[in-house]
Scaffold this active site. Sequence first.
Site, PDB file in Angstrom:
ATOM      1  CE  LYS A 179      39.886  39.160  36.740  1.00  0.00           C
ATOM      2  NZ  LYS A 179      39.193  37.854  36.612  1.00  0.00           N
ATOM      3  CB  SER A 187      35.998  35.337  36.250  1.00  0.00           C
ATOM      4  OG  SER A 187      35.696  35.100  37.591  1.00  0.00           O
ATOM      5  CB  SER A 215      36.433  37.969  39.312  1.00  0.00           C
ATOM      6  OG  SER A 215      37.249  37.280  38.386  1.00  0.00           O
TER       7      SER A 215
END
Lengths: 94, 477, 486
Positions: free
Chosen positions: C79, C178, C154
């Site tokens: 990420k 997330s 996210s």
Amino acid sequence: MNITKETVKHVAELSRLKIDGEFTDVMCNELNAILEYMNTINGSVNTADVDETPDAVAVPLRADTVMPSLDREALLANAPERTDETPIVPKTVE
Amino acid sequence: MWETVIGLEVHVELSTKTKIFCGCSTAFGAKPNTQCCPVCMGLPGALPIFNGEVLRYATMAAIAFNCEISKTSVFDRKNYFYPDLPKAYQISQLYFPIGKNGKVPIKVGDTEKVIRIHEMHMEEDAGKLIHSEYDNETYPDYNRCGVPLIEIVSEPDFRSSAEVIAYLQKIKSICEYLGISDCKMQEGSMRVDINLSVRKKGEETFGTRTETKNINSFRAIEHAIEHESARQIDAIESGERIIQQTRHWNEDKRSSYAMRSKENAQDYRYFPEPDLLPLVVTDEYIESVRASLPEMAESRKQRFMSDYALSDYDASLLTASLHTAELFEKTLSKINMPKEIANWIIVPLQKLLNERGKTLDDVSLDPDNFAEVISKVTSGKINRASGMEILEAMVEAGGKIDVDGYIKEHSMEAIDDDGLIVDTVRKIVGANPASVAEYKGGKTKVLGFFVGQVMKELKGKANPAKVNEAILKELSK
Amino acid sequence: MDITKYTALEIGQMIKDKKLTVRDAVLSVCEKIEKTDGKINAYIRVEKEKALIKADEIQKKIDEGTLTSPLAGVPIAIKDNICTKGTETTCASKILGGFIPPYNATAIEKIEDAGMIVIGKTNMDEFAMGSTSETSYYGAVKNPWNTDKVPGGSSGGSAAAVASAEAVCALGSDTGGSIRQPASYCGVTGFKPTYGTVSRYGLIAYASSLDQIGPLAKDVSDCAALLDIIAGHDNHDATSSDREYPSFLASLDGDIKGKKIGVPRQWFEKGLDPDVKKAVLCVADTLKSLGAEIVDVDLDFIDYVIPTYYIIATAEASSNLSRFDGVKYGYRAQNVNSVDDLFSKTRSEGFGKEVQKRILLGTFVLSSGYYDAYYRKALKMKRMIVEGFENAYKKCDVLLCPAAPTTAPKIGESLKDSMKMYLSDVYTVSVNLAGLPGLTVPCGFDGDGMPIGAQLIGPQYSDADVLNVGYAYQSHTDYHKHTKEV
């Protein structure tokens, strides 16, 4: 409670955000929607008896031993405007 | 009659080897941004790790200022934007500081008073801004970011600048004795913000206060206090209202100005620092710190009185500052003349320093050198006036000179030649029969007259002991 | 060789058995990305060249026998809020454009020490603020199951990359769901460890007291193997726990006989999609058939988890994001006339609207006159949530609930109604507030064929237990094996 455009502007200034024009209204409306919801919920929760003393979990302590600093060039390489030794900002004194 | 009410916020830089939240060195004077890392420069993703030595120093200070020590204290973030603060928040303590409700006794003249400490907390220092002389640019140097500080916040207990100075000297002395800071105002390792208001004597409520910042010396503190209280009194007497504001002191101009309204409308939005857990200290820890405290001023004073037979007055003066006490003891280890050394420190040395607006922080007088000068005087190798002159030269040179070289260069050697002294004495005695008669008639006071005449003849350089001896001998003939 | 249908552990084994080279593993994943990512937008940056160089180094070490991790040589996607030394890290924000960290996050150090290959940086909601991965400066991520829909957020890029086989496995971060919510939307397995298990050093903070790095992968075993690598104490993170962890992978035995699974009935009432409700309650039946005991528990704090979370998270965010000011790194506005002008211009041009909104909200709840009513109140409610969980765990070992009230919504829908988006975090945020471990496992599909995820939540440091319940479930179901060709 409603937050006014003035409050939004004040909070924006504290946050160093330029909020103007239409965006002020959008933010004002959205923040009001969130805060209205929060106020309703918060008002219904009784927290009078909640203990506020901090948890007694100890922060770890570091020994006072000098570690090598990071190479200045590596630290400053990301600065968008810089000299050999420092970043540059607009002058802060008259 | 007006009364000035003052509270102080004192920042003291702790002399740990590394910064409060990272392992970067705190050494003074490095090239810009060479003592920095992702943590103290606020790079994304970097996290603070607390230096245990800062806790020890802060605990020592809290004990010395008679504070209640919080078993659990918490770091908070103080949020504001400024280019010397790379994370845009300062890690500090607000809601649960390490020390609370302290007391610092002070003495002004013969009056003793206790100043209450509201709270004492730990925090990190900000960086330094270098302003270009040519361009419209400022250059942040983050070396000082993260240097540990304690902030000592007093109650509004001061009524005069003399009290303020006495308190600051006490704080400085305590920190020096503890070895936790050098407290040099000029270098910024001790910083003082003055909260000041005025009111009519006898009134119970406080007036509106202002905060004056940027004060870099003890002298400037006096000036700033006088100036600000006069300014407020003038304002009130001419019908104005005092506005709560932060003012910036300019020592050169001896005046202050209000900071821009934006800086006055700060809202720091303190909240608990989530990157650090609470700080927990145990009773055992506090006791171990207490047990390891170095000898402080009061106990050193008692020791000086009992070990060296010094008066309370002398011992107090000698121990008020660690530097003075250290100079005394180190000199004493060379020449065992406590009273003599004490006199030299308390009178001529103090006078020389005061004339220059300096203290023993600025002039680190070499104890060997100092001992040498004193012993040359006491043994009659040079006279006292020459000794004073050499001491002055030492202070001028920053603490050390070549004593023998200086004596030679300025031909200060005392006249030790017995023949010359005896000849001169005979000559003077022979030329003043009236005085000789007076002496023989019992007026021994005239002895001083003979000494003076002989010394004058020998340009003040004769060994006074020998002169005295020779005169007595001559007169007894 | 197409390796994209294999799990990370299978690929690791194939490399060990010399049936596959590290280089081929990297090339195979890159090929898949090249073919597919135009439709998904899961990656912000693919580092093929760097990965290939690394692959050869790692191959050599594996051949020499100096790398023994079961995942040595396996490619992984990261990420874009996790700092990778020498590789641009942007948090999907314009304001961090061009930022090349001079250091690795501790999790990346550990991944590299284990011999895994970082293949690229995945897309996400800007600064991890969002539940749809639409707020990225680099464009919205699409759900591989239906590209008209969001992948969740996210960590939407990481979830979508695993779901579309553009990644074997990935690291995400979880502040309020997330990892778990996008795992649910994309039909993959995602795990948020107990707060303090994985070092946050080098994770660009959204809300420091809630953030935790965790794995997204094809199944529970892969997640456990990844956790074995990234978990552990770190001297650079004061909130990292100094516990010793047993091997999470080795502790997966599938035996859940006598385990008490708590079902909080209040969490299955209003606002829950019927398909989701049915699928998640089916998980209870499956676990029961494996010998677990299902018990009812009372968790009434569900009503106030959203305000509590959004107050605390935005307050911390408003402070964490203040350092982005155009001076030390990233974007800098031009034509400014003062320092304040530089700051505010840089920040309003560099941050997206959702981020600015959350900064304003967070600044407001901390500001003078409002702190007590909002922030302090939220801290108290947070304590009540922690106590609520503690009481529930007196009656059960692991809680079962949905990961999200619905399956993935259409792209664009949530941005129109952000209040609705915030409310959709209702099942995940309390886990962060209490610092608990939470696992999402795929457990079915709705009427439109979109994946549904079930969430398993344990007490602090029961990560191995939670993973084992998920492992038992996956040993007897195959929802996690369903894939969709993009």
